[in-house]
Design a protein around this motif. Sequence first.
Motif, PDB file in Angstrom:
ATOM      1  N   PHE A  11      -7.603   3.598 -10.965  1.00 40.56           N
ATOM      2  CA  PHE A  11      -6.586   3.518  -9.931  1.00 40.56           C
ATOM      3  C   PHE A  11      -7.280   3.251  -8.603  1.00 40.56           C
ATOM      4  CE2 PHE A  11      -4.782   6.014 -13.301  1.00 40.56           C
ATOM      5  CZ  PHE A  11      -3.487   5.536 -13.401  1.00 40.56           C
ATOM      6  N   LEU A  12      -6.812   2.232  -7.891  1.00 37.52           N
ATOM      7  CA  LEU A  12      -7.416   1.856  -6.619  1.00 37.52           C
ATOM      8  C   LEU A  12      -6.357   1.794  -5.533  1.00 37.52           C
ATOM      9  CD1 LEU A  12      -8.950   0.077  -9.029  1.00 37.52           C
ATOM     10  CD2 LEU A  12     -10.369  -0.448  -7.081  1.00 37.52           C
ATOM     11  N   GLN A  13      -6.829   1.947  -4.309  1.00 40.12           N
ATOM     12  CA  GLN A  13      -5.954   1.868  -3.151  1.00 40.12           C
ATOM     13  C   GLN A  13      -6.709   1.188  -2.036  1.00 40.12           C
ATOM     14  OE1 GLN A  13      -3.374   5.225  -1.945  1.00 40.12           O
ATOM     15  NE2 GLN A  13      -4.622   5.307  -0.103  1.00 40.12           N
ATOM     16  N   ALA A  14      -6.054   0.245  -1.381  1.00 41.89           N
ATOM     17  CA  ALA A  14      -6.632  -0.431  -0.223  1.00 41.89           C
ATOM     18  C   ALA A  14      -5.745  -0.140   0.976  1.00 41.89           C
ATOM     19  CB  ALA A  14      -6.717  -1.933  -0.468  1.00 41.89           C
ATOM     20  N   SER A  15      -6.371   0.211   2.082  1.00 42.99           N
ATOM     21  CA  SER A  15      -5.614   0.559   3.289  1.00 42.99           C
ATOM     22  C   SER A  15      -5.998  -0.347   4.443  1.00 42.99           C
ATOM     23  CB  SER A  15      -5.898   2.004   3.699  1.00 42.99           C
ATOM     24  OG  SER A  15      -5.567   2.889   2.666  1.00 42.99           O
ATOM     25  N   THR A  56      -3.275  -5.465 -18.267  1.00 39.55           N
ATOM     26  CA  THR A  56      -3.305  -4.042 -17.934  1.00 39.55           C
ATOM     27  C   THR A  56      -3.176  -3.795 -16.428  1.00 39.55           C
ATOM     28  OG1 THR A  56      -5.721  -3.865 -17.685  1.00 39.55           O
ATOM     29  CG2 THR A  56      -4.809  -3.639 -19.923  1.00 39.55           C
ATOM     30  N   TYR A  57      -3.188  -4.858 -15.636  1.00 43.31           N
ATOM     31  CA  TYR A  57      -3.071  -4.725 -14.179  1.00 43.31           C
ATOM     32  C   TYR A  57      -1.646  -4.321 -13.815  1.00 43.31           C
ATOM     33  CZ  TYR A  57      -3.111  -5.855  -9.216  1.00 43.31           C
ATOM     34  OH  TYR A  57      -3.006  -5.786  -7.857  1.00 43.31           O
ATOM     35  N   SER A  58      -1.529  -3.322 -12.944  1.00 41.91           N
ATOM     36  CA  SER A  58      -0.217  -2.885 -12.455  1.00 41.91           C
ATOM     37  C   SER A  58      -0.303  -2.580 -10.974  1.00 41.91           C
ATOM     38  CB  SER A  58       0.241  -1.607 -13.170  1.00 41.91           C
ATOM     39  OG  SER A  58       0.424  -1.837 -14.531  1.00 41.91           O
ATOM     40  N   SER A  62       3.862   2.160  -2.837  1.00 37.36           N
ATOM     41  CA  SER A  62       3.290   2.952  -1.760  1.00 37.36           C
ATOM     42  C   SER A  62       4.370   3.125  -0.698  1.00 37.36           C
ATOM     43  CB  SER A  62       2.083   2.246  -1.137  1.00 37.36           C
ATOM     44  OG  SER A  62       1.703   2.913   0.050  1.00 37.36           O
ATOM     45  N   PRO A  63       4.542   4.326  -0.186  1.00 38.94           N
ATOM     46  CA  PRO A  63       5.541   4.524   0.866  1.00 38.94           C
ATOM     47  C   PRO A  63       5.107   3.933   2.206  1.00 38.94           C
ATOM     48  CG  PRO A  63       4.359   6.559   0.451  1.00 38.94           C
ATOM     49  CD  PRO A  63       3.890   5.569  -0.579  1.00 38.94           C
ATOM     50  N   TYR A  64       3.876   3.438   2.260  1.00 37.70           N
ATOM     51  CA  TYR A  64       3.326   2.881   3.498  1.00 37.70           C
ATOM     52  C   TYR A  64       3.063   1.391   3.329  1.00 37.70           C
ATOM     53  CZ  TYR A  64       2.496   7.849   3.933  1.00 37.70           C
ATOM     54  OH  TYR A  64       2.664   9.208   3.943  1.00 37.70           O
ATOM     55  N   SER A  65       3.534   0.588   4.265  1.00 31.24           N
ATOM     56  CA  SER A  65       3.357  -0.861   4.160  1.00 31.24           C
ATOM     57  C   SER A  65       1.908  -1.295   4.357  1.00 31.24           C
ATOM     58  CB  SER A  65       4.250  -1.578   5.177  1.00 31.24           C
ATOM     59  OG  SER A  65       3.870  -1.224   6.499  1.00 31.24           O
ATOM     60  N   ASN A  66       1.098  -0.420   4.938  1.00 26.45           N
ATOM     61  CA  ASN A  66      -0.314  -0.766   5.168  1.00 26.45           C
ATOM     62  C   ASN A  66      -1.227  -0.308   4.025  1.00 26.45           C
ATOM     63  OD1 ASN A  66      -0.017   1.983   5.802  1.00 26.45           O
ATOM     64  ND2 ASN A  66      -1.745   1.930   7.214  1.00 26.45           N
ATOM     65  N   VAL A  67      -0.626   0.088   2.891  1.00 29.45           N
ATOM     66  CA  VAL A  67      -1.395   0.556   1.740  1.00 29.45           C
ATOM     67  C   VAL A  67      -0.961  -0.214   0.497  1.00 29.45           C
ATOM     68  CG1 VAL A  67      -1.869   2.534   0.237  1.00 29.45           C
ATOM     69  CG2 VAL A  67      -1.718   2.862   2.708  1.00 29.45           C
ATOM     70  N   ALA A  68      -1.947  -0.745  -0.223  1.00 31.61           N
ATOM     71  CA  ALA A  68      -1.681  -1.401  -1.514  1.00 31.61           C
ATOM     72  C   ALA A  68      -2.320  -0.553  -2.608  1.00 31.61           C
ATOM     73  CB  ALA A  68      -2.277  -2.806  -1.517  1.00 31.61           C
ATOM     74  N   ARG A  69      -1.551  -0.267  -3.647  1.00 30.28           N
ATOM     75  CA  ARG A  69      -2.047   0.546  -4.764  1.00 30.28           C
ATOM     76  C   ARG A  69      -1.946  -0.260  -6.055  1.00 30.28           C
ATOM     77  NH1 ARG A  69       1.109   6.141  -3.195  1.00 30.28           N
ATOM     78  NH2 ARG A  69      -0.263   6.705  -1.462  1.00 30.28           N
ATOM     79  N   GLN A  87     -14.525  -7.344  -6.678  1.00 29.33           N
ATOM     80  CA  GLN A  87     -14.315  -7.937  -5.357  1.00 29.33           C
ATOM     81  C   GLN A  87     -12.836  -8.283  -5.239  1.00 29.33           C
ATOM     82  OE1 GLN A  87     -15.602 -12.066  -4.329  1.00 29.33           O
ATOM     83  NE2 GLN A  87     -16.946 -10.970  -2.927  1.00 29.33           N
ATOM     84  N   CYS A  88     -12.198  -7.749  -4.205  1.00 29.61           N
ATOM     85  CA  CYS A  88     -10.770  -8.001  -4.012  1.00 29.61           C
ATOM     86  C   CYS A  88     -10.528  -8.618  -2.640  1.00 29.61           C
ATOM     87  CB  CYS A  88      -9.976  -6.703  -4.115  1.00 29.61           C
ATOM     88  SG  CYS A  88     -10.034  -5.958  -5.757  1.00 29.61           S
ATOM     89  N   GLU A  89      -9.523  -9.482  -2.599  1.00 32.92           N
ATOM     90  CA  GLU A  89      -9.071 -10.078  -1.347  1.00 32.92           C
ATOM     91  C   GLU A  89      -7.638  -9.625  -1.111  1.00 32.92           C
ATOM     92  OE1 GLU A  89      -9.550 -14.312  -1.488  1.00 32.92           O
ATOM     93  OE2 GLU A  89     -11.595 -14.133  -2.243  1.00 32.92           O
ATOM     94  N   LEU A  90      -7.371  -9.237   0.109  1.00 39.84           N
ATOM     95  CA  LEU A  90      -6.041  -8.782   0.485  1.00 39.84           C
ATOM     96  C   LEU A  90      -5.411  -9.781   1.439  1.00 39.84           C
ATOM     97  CD1 LEU A  90      -6.968  -5.072   1.200  1.00 39.84           C
ATOM     98  CD2 LEU A  90      -6.128  -6.049  -0.930  1.00 39.84           C
ATOM     99  N   VAL A  91      -4.091  -9.777   1.483  1.00 32.87           N
ATOM    100  CA  VAL A  91      -3.344 -10.610   2.420  1.00 32.87           C
ATOM    101  C   VAL A  91      -2.589  -9.669   3.343  1.00 32.87           C
ATOM    102  CG1 VAL A  91      -1.547 -12.355   2.645  1.00 32.87           C
ATOM    103  CG2 VAL A  91      -3.117 -12.437   0.710  1.00 32.87           C
ATOM    104  N   VAL A  92      -2.667  -9.939   4.629  1.00 31.82           N
ATOM    105  CA  VAL A  92      -1.975  -9.127   5.627  1.00 31.82           C
ATOM    106  C   VAL A  92      -0.962 -10.020   6.337  1.00 31.82           C
ATOM    107  CG1 VAL A  92      -2.223  -7.745   7.723  1.00 31.82           C
ATOM    108  CG2 VAL A  92      -4.000  -7.674   5.950  1.00 31.82           C
TER     109      VAL A  92
END
Length: 116
Positions: A11-15, A56-58, A62-69, A87-92
């Motif tokens: 389980f991962l989380q990006a903030s 298996t990716y899910s 998240s109750p916060y828009s600035n957090v991806a789980r 290595q992950c890339e996020l979109v803001v």
Amino acid sequence: PYYVDLNQNLFLQASLHSSDPNLVVFVDTCVASPDPSNFRTLTYELIRSGCVKDPTYSSYYSPYSNVARFAFNAFSFVNQYPSVYLQCELVVCRYKDCSSHCYQCRFFPGKSECCY
């Protein structure tokens, strides 16, 4: 290092840390590799350009828009190599900006017809 067994759920989380409350973060791409300096040659894609590649990716709410789980199962690289790097890339984007990259259909569940 973080040690896991084969088929263990990770389980991962990006903030996003920003003073702007109107920003939203999405996971765009996550790629695994046994080489921390090469994420192009020998890789395993979990998600690419917002399209899920690993069954298996899910994504998780998240109750916060600035957090991806998100989560996935440990895969066969674990048995073949002593270490695996992620290595992950996020979109803001701006919240509810329908013209932005984030609000294309690929970032929303049930819209897989946009993935190819």
